[in-house]
Design an enzyme around this catalytic site. Structure first.
Site, short mmCIF file in Angstrom:
data_model
loop_
_atom_site.label_atom_id
_atom_site.label_comp_id
_atom_site.label_asym_id
_atom_site.label_seq_id
_atom_site.Cartn_x
_atom_site.Cartn_y
_atom_site.Cartn_z
N HIS A 98 1.03 -1.28 0.00
CA HIS A 98 -0.19 0.02 0.05
C HIS A 98 0.84 1.10 0.13
CE1 HIS A 98 0.66 -1.20 4.34
NE2 HIS A 98 0.79 0.25 4.52
N HIS A 100 0.98 5.34 1.11
CA HIS A 100 0.13 6.45 1.68
C HIS A 100 0.04 7.64 0.99
CE1 HIS A 100 0.26 4.39 5.85
NE2 HIS A 100 1.46 3.75 5.33
P1 5GP Z 1 1.55 0.51 7.44
O1 5GP Z 1 1.92 0.90 8.99
O2 5GP Z 1 1.53 -0.83 7.07
O3 5GP Z 1 2.52 1.40 6.59
O4 5GP Z 1 0.30 1.22 7.16
C1 5GP Z 1 -0.99 0.50 7.38
C2 5GP Z 1 -1.87 1.54 7.68
O5 5GP Z 1 -3.27 0.80 7.37
C3 5GP Z 1 -2.13 2.33 8.81
O6 5GP Z 1 -1.95 3.59 8.67
C4 5GP Z 1 -3.61 1.88 9.24
O7 5GP Z 1 -4.14 3.13 9.95
C5 5GP Z 1 -4.28 1.40 8.24
N1 5GP Z 1 -5.49 0.54 8.72
C6 5GP Z 1 -5.16 -0.64 9.33
N2 5GP Z 1 -6.57 -1.44 9.36
C7 5GP Z 1 -7.37 -0.64 8.83
C8 5GP Z 1 -8.70 -0.62 8.18
O8 5GP Z 1 -9.37 -1.77 8.82
N3 5GP Z 1 -9.29 0.09 7.47
C9 5GP Z 1 -8.52 1.26 7.25
N4 5GP Z 1 -9.11 2.03 6.43
N5 5GP Z 1 -7.07 1.46 7.22
C10 5GP Z 1 -6.58 0.45 8.07
#
Ligand code: 5GP
Length: 138
Positions: A98, A100
């Site tokens: 993903h 951001h």
């Molecule tokens: P990472 O830390 O892996 O780069 O980012 C994962 C992101 O996914 C985090 O910013 C977190 O807030 C988001 N996230 C986790 N679970 C969910 C969810 O169920 N729905 C949404 N919309 N975002 C999520």
């Protein structure tokens, strides 16, 4: 077990959708670092940025760019962070690639800071480092 983003794609968990096409889905991050913080994901599962084929990467990044442009034109963002974490030690918590897209506003809303503190390079062989990485590029 399916990761949480695969469950969102399959409609098992709701999301606040921003954009969708055959290959890419974008939705608001549940945790809004700043107003409009959006996640862009491929519908096909890849664990992270490094594991994603170039063709899919292009589709995801094109959507991320368009969303960043929209955040500037519609939300009034003055800047945007485009970032992706690879691996737990780099802060990745959802193991589905993903990107951001985080709008930035004048005034500094949101606590997230990217810190890149330079290390002492005097003991590093920088030309050798560059050569080793460069030679390993596929
Ligand atoms: P990472 O830390 O892996 O780069 O980012 C994962 C992101 O996914 C985090 O910013 C977190 O807030 C988001 N996230 C986790 N679970 C969910 C969810 O169920 N729905 C949404 N919309 N975002 C999520």
């Amino acid at each position: 077990m399916k990761d949480i983003f695969c469950r969102i794609i399959d409609g098992e968990i709701p999301c606040t959708k921003v954009y969708e096409d055959d290959d890419v889905l974008a939705f608001l991050d549940i945790s809004q670092t700043t107003k409009g913080h959006t996640l862009v994901i491929p519908k096909k599962h890849y664990e992270n940025f490094l594991a994603t084929p170039a063709e899919t990467m292009e589709k995801v990044m094109k959507v991320a760019q368009r969303i960043g442009q929209a955040e500037v034109s519609v939300l009034g963002a003055k800047g945007v962070n485009i970032l992706t974490n690879v691996g737990e030690c780099a802060g990745q918590t959802v193991m589905h690639f993903h990107v951001h897209v985080i709008p930035r506003y004048v005034g500094g809303e949101g606590g997230f800071q990217i810190t890149m503190q330079g290390q002492d390079t005097s003991t590093m062989d920088l030309p050798r480092l560059a050569m080793d990485i460069g030679k390993a590029i596929k």
